[in-house]
Motif scaffolding. Structure first.
Motif, PDB file in Angstrom:
ATOM      1  N   ASP A  15       0.825  -1.203   0.000  1.00 42.48           N
ATOM      2  CA  ASP A  15       0.000   0.000   0.000  1.00 42.48           C
ATOM      3  C   ASP A  15       0.859   1.254   0.000  1.00 42.48           C
ATOM      4  O   ASP A  15       0.472   2.276  -0.556  1.00 42.48           O
ATOM      5  CB  ASP A  15      -0.939   0.005   1.210  1.00 42.48           C
ATOM      6  CG  ASP A  15      -1.965  -1.110   1.152  1.00 42.48           C
ATOM      7  OD1 ASP A  15      -2.184  -1.666   0.053  1.00 42.48           O
ATOM      8  OD2 ASP A  15      -2.554  -1.418   2.203  1.00 42.48           O
ATOM      9  N   GLY A  16       2.024   1.200   0.639  1.00 41.62           N
ATOM     10  CA  GLY A  16       2.927   2.346   0.638  1.00 41.62           C
ATOM     11  C   GLY A  16       3.413   2.681  -0.763  1.00 41.62           C
ATOM     12  O   GLY A  16       3.475   3.847  -1.141  1.00 41.62           O
ATOM     13  N   GLY A  17       3.748   1.663  -1.540  1.00 47.61           N
ATOM     14  CA  GLY A  17       4.169   1.908  -2.923  1.00 47.61           C
ATOM     15  C   GLY A  17       3.046   2.445  -3.778  1.00 47.61           C
ATOM     16  O   GLY A  17       3.245   3.339  -4.603  1.00 47.61           O
ATOM     17  N   ILE A  18       1.841   1.914  -3.572  1.00 49.29           N
ATOM     18  CA  ILE A  18       0.683   2.399  -4.328  1.00 49.29           C
ATOM     19  C   ILE A  18       0.370   3.839  -3.950  1.00 49.29           C
ATOM     20  O   ILE A  18       0.144   4.691  -4.823  1.00 49.29           O
ATOM     21  CB  ILE A  18      -0.532   1.478  -4.097  1.00 49.29           C
ATOM     22  CG1 ILE A  18      -0.258   0.097  -4.701  1.00 49.29           C
ATOM     23  CG2 ILE A  18      -1.802   2.073  -4.669  1.00 49.29           C
ATOM     24  CD1 ILE A  18      -1.256  -0.968  -4.291  1.00 49.29           C
ATOM     25  N   LEU A  19       0.372   4.131  -2.647  1.00 52.98           N
ATOM     26  CA  LEU A  19       0.100   5.482  -2.176  1.00 52.98           C
ATOM     27  C   LEU A  19       1.148   6.461  -2.680  1.00 52.98           C
ATOM     28  O   LEU A  19       0.819   7.565  -3.143  1.00 52.98           O
ATOM     29  CB  LEU A  19       0.046   5.502  -0.646  1.00 52.98           C
ATOM     30  CG  LEU A  19      -0.213   6.851   0.006  1.00 52.98           C
ATOM     31  CD1 LEU A  19      -1.609   7.356  -0.350  1.00 52.98           C
ATOM     32  CD2 LEU A  19      -0.052   6.755   1.501  1.00 52.98           C
ATOM     33  N   ALA A  20       2.410   6.079  -2.626  1.00 55.78           N
ATOM     34  CA  ALA A  20       3.487   6.945  -3.117  1.00 55.78           C
ATOM     35  C   ALA A  20       3.332   7.203  -4.613  1.00 55.78           C
ATOM     36  O   ALA A  20       3.536   8.329  -5.075  1.00 55.78           O
ATOM     37  CB  ALA A  20       4.840   6.326  -2.822  1.00 55.78           C
ATOM     38  N   GLY A  21       2.948   6.173  -5.372  1.00 53.66           N
ATOM     39  CA  GLY A  21       2.739   6.359  -6.810  1.00 53.66           C
ATOM     40  C   GLY A  21       1.589   7.294  -7.118  1.00 53.66           C
ATOM     41  O   GLY A  21       1.688   8.164  -8.002  1.00 53.66           O
ATOM     42  N   ILE A  22       0.508   7.169  -6.393  1.00 54.66           N
ATOM     43  CA  ILE A  22      -0.651   8.051  -6.597  1.00 54.66           C
ATOM     44  C   ILE A  22      -0.286   9.494  -6.276  1.00 54.66           C
ATOM     45  O   ILE A  22      -0.590  10.416  -7.038  1.00 54.66           O
ATOM     46  CB  ILE A  22      -1.852   7.571  -5.755  1.00 54.66           C
ATOM     47  CG1 ILE A  22      -2.395   6.259  -6.313  1.00 54.66           C
ATOM     48  CG2 ILE A  22      -2.950   8.625  -5.701  1.00 54.66           C
ATOM     49  CD1 ILE A  22      -3.412   5.585  -5.414  1.00 54.66           C
ATOM     50  N   ILE A  23       0.389   9.689  -5.139  1.00 49.27           N
ATOM     51  CA  ILE A  23       0.769  11.050  -4.741  1.00 49.27           C
ATOM     52  C   ILE A  23       1.746  11.658  -5.728  1.00 49.27           C
ATOM     53  O   ILE A  23       1.606  12.818  -6.133  1.00 49.27           O
ATOM     54  CB  ILE A  23       1.353  11.050  -3.311  1.00 49.27           C
ATOM     55  CG1 ILE A  23       0.268  10.698  -2.300  1.00 49.27           C
ATOM     56  CG2 ILE A  23       1.963  12.404  -2.972  1.00 49.27           C
ATOM     57  CD1 ILE A  23       0.786  10.448  -0.908  1.00 49.27           C
ATOM     58  N   SER A  24       2.738  10.886  -6.156  1.00 47.79           N
ATOM     59  CA  SER A  24       3.727  11.433  -7.087  1.00 47.79           C
ATOM     60  C   SER A  24       3.118  11.706  -8.455  1.00 47.79           C
ATOM     61  O   SER A  24       3.504  12.671  -9.116  1.00 47.79           O
ATOM     62  CB  SER A  24       4.930  10.501  -7.210  1.00 47.79           C
ATOM     63  OG  SER A  24       4.595   9.336  -7.920  1.00 47.79           O
ATOM     64  N   ASP A  25       2.165  10.884  -8.898  1.00 45.49           N
ATOM     65  CA  ASP A  25       1.499  11.164 -10.166  1.00 45.49           C
ATOM     66  C   ASP A  25       0.643  12.421 -10.072  1.00 45.49           C
ATOM     67  O   ASP A  25       0.562  13.199 -11.020  1.00 45.49           O
ATOM     68  CB  ASP A  25       0.629   9.981 -10.589  1.00 45.49           C
ATOM     69  CG  ASP A  25       1.452   8.805 -11.082  1.00 45.49           C
ATOM     70  OD1 ASP A  25       2.651   8.993 -11.375  1.00 45.49           O
ATOM     71  OD2 ASP A  25       0.887   7.694 -11.178  1.00 45.49           O
ATOM     72  N   TYR A  26       0.013  12.625  -8.928  1.00 45.26           N
ATOM     73  CA  TYR A  26      -0.852  13.790  -8.745  1.00 45.26           C
ATOM     74  C   TYR A  26      -0.037  15.072  -8.636  1.00 45.26           C
ATOM     75  O   TYR A  26      -0.373  16.079  -9.231  1.00 45.26           O
ATOM     76  CB  TYR A  26      -1.725  13.606  -7.499  1.00 45.26           C
ATOM     77  CG  TYR A  26      -2.629  14.766  -7.219  1.00 45.26           C
ATOM     78  CD1 TYR A  26      -3.766  15.006  -7.996  1.00 45.26           C
ATOM     79  CD2 TYR A  26      -2.361  15.645  -6.174  1.00 45.26           C
ATOM     80  CE1 TYR A  26      -4.588  16.076  -7.746  1.00 45.26           C
ATOM     81  CE2 TYR A  26      -3.178  16.721  -5.914  1.00 45.26           C
ATOM     82  CZ  TYR A  26      -4.295  16.935  -6.701  1.00 45.26           C
ATOM     83  OH  TYR A  26      -5.102  18.010  -6.444  1.00 45.26           O
ATOM     84  N   THR A  27       1.067  15.022  -7.870  1.00 46.76           N
ATOM     85  CA  THR A  27       1.863  16.229  -7.640  1.00 46.76           C
ATOM     86  C   THR A  27       2.951  16.435  -8.681  1.00 46.76           C
ATOM     87  O   THR A  27       3.417  17.552  -8.870  1.00 46.76           O
ATOM     88  CB  THR A  27       2.532  16.182  -6.256  1.00 46.76           C
ATOM     89  OG1 THR A  27       3.422  15.065  -6.199  1.00 46.76           O
ATOM     90  CG2 THR A  27       1.501  16.093  -5.153  1.00 46.76           C
ATOM     91  N   GLY A  28       3.393  15.358  -9.323  1.00 49.92           N
ATOM     92  CA  GLY A  28       4.496  15.464 -10.267  1.00 49.92           C
ATOM     93  C   GLY A  28       5.849  15.525  -9.583  1.00 49.92           C
ATOM     94  O   GLY A  28       6.854  15.823 -10.217  1.00 49.92           O
ATOM     95  N   GLY A  29       5.883  15.267  -8.289  1.00 49.80           N
ATOM     96  CA  GLY A  29       7.134  15.342  -7.543  1.00 49.80           C
ATOM     97  C   GLY A  29       7.493  14.014  -6.915  1.00 49.80           C
ATOM     98  O   GLY A  29       7.035  13.706  -5.821  1.00 49.80           O
ATOM     99  N   ARG A  30       8.295  13.240  -7.606  1.00 51.97           N
ATOM    100  CA  ARG A  30       8.666  11.931  -7.080  1.00 51.97           C
ATOM    101  C   ARG A  30       9.622  12.044  -5.905  1.00 51.97           C
ATOM    102  O   ARG A  30       9.444  11.398  -4.881  1.00 51.97           O
ATOM    103  CB  ARG A  30       9.259  11.081  -8.194  1.00 51.97           C
ATOM    104  CG  ARG A  30       8.223  10.706  -9.228  1.00 51.97           C
ATOM    105  CD  ARG A  30       8.826   9.807 -10.291  1.00 51.97           C
ATOM    106  NE  ARG A  30       7.801   9.357 -11.189  1.00 51.97           N
ATOM    107  CZ  ARG A  30       7.653   9.781 -12.434  1.00 51.97           C
ATOM    108  NH1 ARG A  30       8.483  10.680 -12.919  1.00 51.97           N
ATOM    109  NH2 ARG A  30       6.682   9.313 -13.197  1.00 51.97           N
ATOM    110  N   ALA A  31      10.639  12.870  -6.057  1.00 57.92           N
ATOM    111  CA  ALA A  31      11.614  13.015  -4.979  1.00 57.92           C
ATOM    112  C   ALA A  31      10.979  13.657  -3.750  1.00 57.92           C
ATOM    113  O   ALA A  31      11.261  13.268  -2.620  1.00 57.92           O
ATOM    114  CB  ALA A  31      12.807  13.841  -5.449  1.00 57.92           C
ATOM    115  N   THR A  32      10.097  14.622  -3.968  1.00 61.66           N
ATOM    116  CA  THR A  32       9.429  15.271  -2.841  1.00 61.66           C
ATOM    117  C   THR A  32       8.531  14.284  -2.110  1.00 61.66           C
ATOM    118  O   THR A  32       8.484  14.278  -0.871  1.00 61.66           O
ATOM    119  CB  THR A  32       8.613  16.478  -3.341  1.00 61.66           C
ATOM    120  OG1 THR A  32       9.473  17.344  -4.087  1.00 61.66           O
ATOM    121  CG2 THR A  32       8.006  17.242  -2.185  1.00 61.66           C
ATOM    122  N   THR A  33       7.826  13.438  -2.845  1.00 65.02           N
ATOM    123  CA  THR A  33       6.985  12.418  -2.221  1.00 65.02           C
ATOM    124  C   THR A  33       7.824  11.471  -1.377  1.00 65.02           C
ATOM    125  O   THR A  33       7.480  11.152  -0.241  1.00 65.02           O
ATOM    126  CB  THR A  33       6.219  11.631  -3.298  1.00 65.02           C
ATOM    127  OG1 THR A  33       5.437  12.538  -4.072  1.00 65.02           O
ATOM    128  CG2 THR A  33       5.317  10.588  -2.679  1.00 65.02           C
TER     129      THR A  33
END
Length: 168
Positions: A15-33
């Motif tokens: 779930d952590g990987g899924i949540l991180a992917g959703i947040i990074s796709d929404y914000t466009g910030g992978r490193a920030t996520t």
């Protein structure tokens, strides 16, 4: 008993990987996520060290929460960030570069996976192990800080610098 609890909890770490992917796709910030999740994980590991002695339900709850916060950045770094680095415009679509970057990132993670248990075995007590994990989270945030800085500058409207590399 703790081993069986972690066996139940391990699938929840996805779930952590899924949540991180959703947040990074929404914000466009992978490193920030990644950095935000690691910043949240550090105090949660500290809390887990102290309240994890209150019973099996507390242990399972904290393993799920801390596991998701640590596994999310791992999932992003080994997939999306590796793909971003491997397909950077300075590499001009070189497929070998993508596989090389991915191998370097995965290999570095494997070194960490080997050194973590070694260091945990050398430490004298569990408090030291948790402090080692917290220190690792903070170090990961420091190493991601340059990418976070670039992402935040991009969100604020500052132009990104294009770097040209010489070909040999």
């Amino acid at each position: 008993m703790l081993a069986s609890a972690s066996f139940v909890v391990l699938p929840r770490q996805l779930d952590g990987g899924i949540l991180a992917g959703i947040i990074s796709d929404y914000t466009g910030g992978r490193a920030t996520t990644c950095c935000v999740m690691l910043i949240i994980a550090a105090p949660m590991l500290f809390v887990y060290n102290y309240i994890g002695k209150n019973g099996l339900a507390t242990i399972i709850g904290m393993l799920i929460f801390c596991g998701a916060l640590v596994n999310g950045p791992y999932a992003l770094i080994t997939t999306a960030v590796a793909a971003d680095l491997g397909t950077h415009q300075c590499l001009k679509g070189n497929a070998k570069a993508l596989s090389t970057v991915t191998a370097i990132i995965d290999g570095t993670g494997s070194i960490g996976a080997a050194l973590g248990p070694l260091l945990a075995g050398l430490l004298s007590d569990w408090n030291s192990v948790f402090y080692m994990l917290i220190t690792s989270d903070i170090l990961a945030c420091l190493l991601l800080s340059r990418l976070v800085y670039k992402e935040v500058r991009g969100w604020c409207g500052y132009p990104t610098r294009l770097r040209r590399f010489k070909e040999f």
